[in-house]
Design a protein around this motif. Structure first.
Motif, mmCIF file in Angstrom:
data_model
loop_
_atom_site.group_PDB
_atom_site.id
_atom_site.type_symbol
_atom_site.label_atom_id
_atom_site.label_comp_id
_atom_site.label_asym_id
_atom_site.label_seq_id
_atom_site.Cartn_x
_atom_site.Cartn_y
_atom_site.Cartn_z
ATOM 1 N N ILE A 155 -11.331 2.296 5.911
ATOM 2 C CA ILE A 155 -10.486 3.194 4.197
ATOM 3 C C ILE A 155 -9.291 3.293 3.944
ATOM 4 O O ILE A 155 -8.984 3.095 2.130
ATOM 5 N N LYS A 156 -8.545 3.693 5.121
ATOM 6 C CA LYS A 156 -7.328 4.189 4.828
ATOM 7 C C LYS A 156 -6.522 1.818 4.161
ATOM 8 O O LYS A 156 -5.980 2.080 3.443
ATOM 9 N N LYS A 157 -7.074 1.453 4.935
ATOM 10 C CA LYS A 157 -6.824 0.035 4.730
ATOM 11 C C LYS A 157 -6.617 -0.484 3.437
ATOM 12 O O LYS A 157 -6.281 -0.774 2.623
ATOM 13 N N SER A 158 -7.977 -0.003 2.927
ATOM 14 C CA SER A 158 -8.686 -0.734 1.455
ATOM 15 C C SER A 158 -8.181 0.012 0.615
ATOM 16 O O SER A 158 -7.374 -0.228 -0.453
ATOM 17 N N MET A 159 -7.554 1.410 0.786
ATOM 18 C CA MET A 159 -6.971 1.796 -0.341
ATOM 19 C C MET A 159 -5.374 1.648 -0.271
ATOM 20 O O MET A 159 -4.125 2.016 -0.887
ATOM 21 N N LYS A 160 -4.906 1.426 1.023
ATOM 22 C CA LYS A 160 -2.718 0.555 0.259
ATOM 23 C C LYS A 160 -3.544 -0.724 -0.038
ATOM 24 O O LYS A 160 -2.371 -0.774 -0.523
ATOM 25 N N LYS A 161 -4.615 -1.235 -0.718
ATOM 26 C CA LYS A 161 -4.660 -2.474 -0.679
ATOM 27 C C LYS A 161 -4.128 -2.794 -2.513
ATOM 28 O O LYS A 161 -2.875 -3.320 -3.119
ATOM 29 N N SER A 162 -5.038 -1.952 -3.318
ATOM 30 C CA SER A 162 -4.766 -1.551 -4.876
ATOM 31 C C SER A 162 -5.210 -0.109 -5.035
ATOM 32 O O SER A 162 -4.512 0.719 -6.161
ATOM 33 N N TRP A 163 -5.992 0.346 -4.686
ATOM 34 C CA TRP A 163 -5.693 1.525 -5.260
ATOM 35 C C TRP A 163 -4.590 3.150 -5.205
ATOM 36 O O TRP A 163 -4.247 3.595 -5.849
ATOM 37 N N ILE A 164 -4.359 2.530 -4.116
ATOM 38 C CA ILE A 164 -2.585 3.590 -4.549
ATOM 39 C C ILE A 164 -1.604 3.571 -5.153
ATOM 40 O O ILE A 164 -1.169 3.325 -5.530
ATOM 41 N N PRO A 165 -1.754 1.649 -5.060
ATOM 42 C CA PRO A 165 -0.469 1.300 -5.663
ATOM 43 C C PRO A 165 -0.805 1.187 -7.549
ATOM 44 O O PRO A 165 0.080 1.434 -7.925
ATOM 45 N N ALA A 166 -2.226 1.238 -7.649
ATOM 46 C CA ALA A 166 -2.301 1.208 -8.880
ATOM 47 C C ALA A 166 -1.884 3.123 -9.964
ATOM 48 O O ALA A 166 -1.566 2.907 -10.544
ATOM 49 N N ASN A 167 -2.571 4.332 -8.611
ATOM 50 C CA ASN A 167 -2.305 5.511 -9.085
ATOM 51 C C ASN A 167 -1.053 5.817 -8.594
ATOM 52 O O ASN A 167 -0.374 6.247 -9.649
ATOM 53 N N VAL A 168 0.018 4.997 -8.049
ATOM 54 C CA VAL A 168 1.343 5.245 -8.076
ATOM 55 C C VAL A 168 1.767 4.206 -9.148
ATOM 56 O O VAL A 168 3.280 5.392 -9.988
ATOM 57 N N MET A 169 1.456 3.509 -9.476
ATOM 58 C CA MET A 169 2.315 2.530 -11.140
ATOM 59 C C MET A 169 1.408 3.410 -12.483
ATOM 60 O O MET A 169 2.723 3.873 -13.245
ATOM 61 N N LEU A 170 0.328 3.975 -12.213
ATOM 62 C CA LEU A 170 0.202 4.528 -13.505
ATOM 63 C C LEU A 170 0.363 6.136 -13.014
ATOM 64 O O LEU A 170 1.256 6.880 -14.676
ATOM 65 N N ILE A 171 0.851 6.729 -12.011
ATOM 66 C CA ILE A 171 1.627 8.112 -12.479
ATOM 67 C C ILE A 171 2.814 7.953 -12.489
ATOM 68 O O ILE A 171 3.232 9.141 -13.070
ATOM 69 N N LEU A 172 3.896 7.191 -12.252
ATOM 70 C CA LEU A 172 4.867 6.922 -12.611
ATOM 71 C C LEU A 172 4.442 6.763 -14.238
ATOM 72 O O LEU A 172 5.914 7.360 -15.272
ATOM 73 N N LEU A 173 4.443 6.017 -14.715
ATOM 74 C CA LEU A 173 3.611 5.441 -16.423
ATOM 75 C C LEU A 173 3.395 7.007 -17.382
ATOM 76 O O LEU A 173 4.639 7.311 -18.089
ATOM 77 N N MET A 174 3.038 7.980 -16.388
ATOM 78 C CA MET A 174 2.434 9.198 -17.095
ATOM 79 C C MET A 174 3.851 9.964 -16.934
ATOM 80 O O MET A 174 3.599 10.598 -17.830
ATOM 81 N N VAL A 175 4.475 9.994 -15.971
ATOM 82 C CA VAL A 175 5.589 10.865 -15.771
ATOM 83 C C VAL A 175 6.336 10.806 -16.469
ATOM 84 O O VAL A 175 7.293 11.666 -16.907
#
Lengths: 107, 426
Positions: free
Chosen positions: B123-143
């Motif tokens: 799960i950790k490997k999978s989340m690192k693939k796209s879920w975490i980067p996509a969420n970080v991008m979204l958070i930056l945009l929202m912030v």
């Protein structure tokens, strides 16, 4: 990380390597482990897939054939050495326990 | 008739599952199967179910870290995983991102994952693939968006405090940023807790709180959005309400076109790399087109706020503050009366009015002596560059802050001539 983890084999790892002393495929490995341990140790398909991938990367096992997408694997020399070391470790554990018991009886 | 039958045979659900929350997906699919609805097709945003005989079956979600939603065919690893699972009776029913969903009709089947440490690692490997980067991008945009909204609020708090439209927009930006951040923080908390539990010989934990937050996020966002539109329309800004509706419609259209294009290219066997390239280019083109179209709407349309007779006072207010503003014909001045209803906000709001900033320029002020002569508790003359040109006058009477501006001489006479506060009804 994988190499570090492989210093000590977990139960599924140990039995997978044991089942790969002869050529074997995914489902065969799962069944053999279940039979060998009388159902005490069960390895799921996802767990087996991840472990085989890791073992292959570490050159502990190798793929020997693929028929109709059914991959067959066997343990490598490196894997055999790792397994032997683990068996040796387990024997030592038992021997230590034996020595301890004798010691208790001698008191 | 056929259409009705078709409709009855299928059912759709908005996908609101967290990618790492395998447990929720498994339980939900099992519940649906027991009710007679089998998962038929899994898309990123929409899940399709088909009518079937109610059955007690087992679902399992596992992960293939190298998989991507842009892959035209399952990767070699996905295929191998599916083959392994098939041999144990697990039939693949779909996937989204790295999550692979299987069903097993057998009674008490061997679970796909029997080692929790390995499950967590995958799960950790999978989340690192796209879920975490996509969420970080979204958070930056929202912030970034939240920061812009908060900056505007801090600069002129009365504007938002006296308008439900402003208050709702402000709180929406903050709440939405917090909710999006909560997903990512929730994942890390879940991971740490699971890691601890697994190390102690247990299983991965249930992300109950973040699951609940995630489940209510979309309905809450929709309710909030509708409330903002209604507030804007109700406060004399139908153009702004229309702008927001068009913005949301454009956004949904964009998401649909991108999703359909991605699926079409996948069905044509286009590679992951090319599909991603088309997705990104199309996304940029459509975003640019949407912003251009909305700008054209603002420039050529009815305007964001409705035209109004300036001599007719405009009143906007909430439980926190009220503003009345407009123009007077005699004397010819502009005015704004602010009433801060929340006492604890008064000093801050007054300070912001007195120390207003216009871009990088700081407004200066000086208080007039004996303001009671002119009927006020305090009077301030405010200017930007030099004192020869007054920017505005601020008069304080009881709980009211009155700002007056206009031609230098007329405005000064209005203030010092007395009676202006009476004229404004204070």
């Amino acid at each position: 990380m994988a190499r570090e983890q492989l210093k000590n084999l977990t139960e599924p790892m140990y039995y997978i390597l044991l089942a790969l002393q002869r050529e074997n495929h995914g489902y065969g490995i799962m069944q053999e482990i279940e039979e060998l341990t009388g159902g005490r140790v069960i390895v799921g398909a996802g767990t087996l897939y991840t472990l085989l991938g890791r073992f292959e990367k570490e050159e502990i096992i190798e793929q020997v054939a693929e028929e109709e997408r059914r991959k067959t694997y066997i343990i490598t020399e490196k894997g055999r050495q790792l397994l032997d070391e683990e068996i040796q470790r387990l024997r030592m554990l038992l021997a230590d326990e034996e020595t301890y018991r004798k010691g208790l009886r001698g008191r | 008739m056929k259409e009705v039958k078709e409709k009855a045979r299928y059912r759709y659900e908005l996908a609101d599952n967290l990618l790492f929350d395998y447990e929720a997906v498994e339980k939900h699919l099992e519940k649906m199967a027991a009710k007679g609805w089998r998962i038929d097709k899994i898309n990123t945003n929409l899940w399709k179910y088909r009518k079937a005989k109610p059955a007690k079956v087992k679902y399992a979600v596992t992960y293939a870290p190298d998989a991507s939603v842009f892959d035209p065919h399952p990767t070699m690893n996905q295929q191998t995983l599916a083959d392994f699972c098939a041999q144990a009776g697990w039939v693949k029913v779909g996937d989204w991102s790295q999550a692979q969903v299987f069903v097993n009709e057998r009674e008490n089947p061997v679970p796909i994952e029997t080692d929790e440490e390995i499950r967590l690692e995958v799960i950790k490997k999978s989340m690192k693939k796209s879920w975490i980067p996509a969420n970080v991008m979204l958070i930056l945009l929202m912030v970034f968006n939240a920061w812009r909204t908060i900056s505007r609020f801090v600069k002129d708090p009365v504007q938002d405090l006296s308008s439900y439209w402003g208050l709702l927009t402000l709180t929406f930006m903050i709440v939405a940023t917090a909710l999006v951040s909560a997903n990512l923080i929730g994942y890390f908390i879940w991971f740490k807790k699971s890691e601890k539990s697994v190390a102690a010989g247990g299983t991965c934990t249930s992300p109950r709180i973040i699951r609940l937050i995630n489940r209510w996020s979309l309905p809450a966002a929709v309710i909030y959005f509708v409330a903002i539109i209604m507030a804007a329309a109700g406060e004399g800004a139908p153009g702004a309400a229309m702008y927001m509706i068009l913005y949301m419609a454009g956004f949904l259209l964009m998401v649909t076109i991108l999703s359909k294009t991605k699926e079409y290219l996948k069905s044509r066997g286009v590679s992951r790399g090319k599909n991603i390239a088309v997705f990104v280019v199309l996304d940029i083109i459509m975003a640019f087109a949407m912003v251009s179209a909305l700008t054209a709407f603002v420039l050529s349309g009815p305007g964001l706020t409705a035209d109004k007779d300036p001599y007719e006072p405009t009143v906007k207010g909430t439980f926190l503050a009220e503003r009345t503003y407009g123009e007077l014909a005699d004397p010819e001045i502009g005015y704004e009366i602010t009433e801060i209803k929340a006492d604890w906000l008064y000093d801050w709001c007054f300070d912001k009015k007195l120390n207003e900033k216009l871009g990088s320029m700081q407004m200066k002020h000086e208080s007039l002596e004996n303001p009671h002569i002119w009927g006020a508790d305090a009077i301030y003359e405010c200017w930007i560059h030099n004192r020869d040109y007054t920017y505005k006058w601020i008069l304080v009477k009881d709980k009211y802050i009155v700002e007056i501006w206009g031609d230098d001489e007329i405005a000064e006479n209005a203030v010092k001539g007395g009676g202006i506060l009476d004229k404004l009804g204070i």
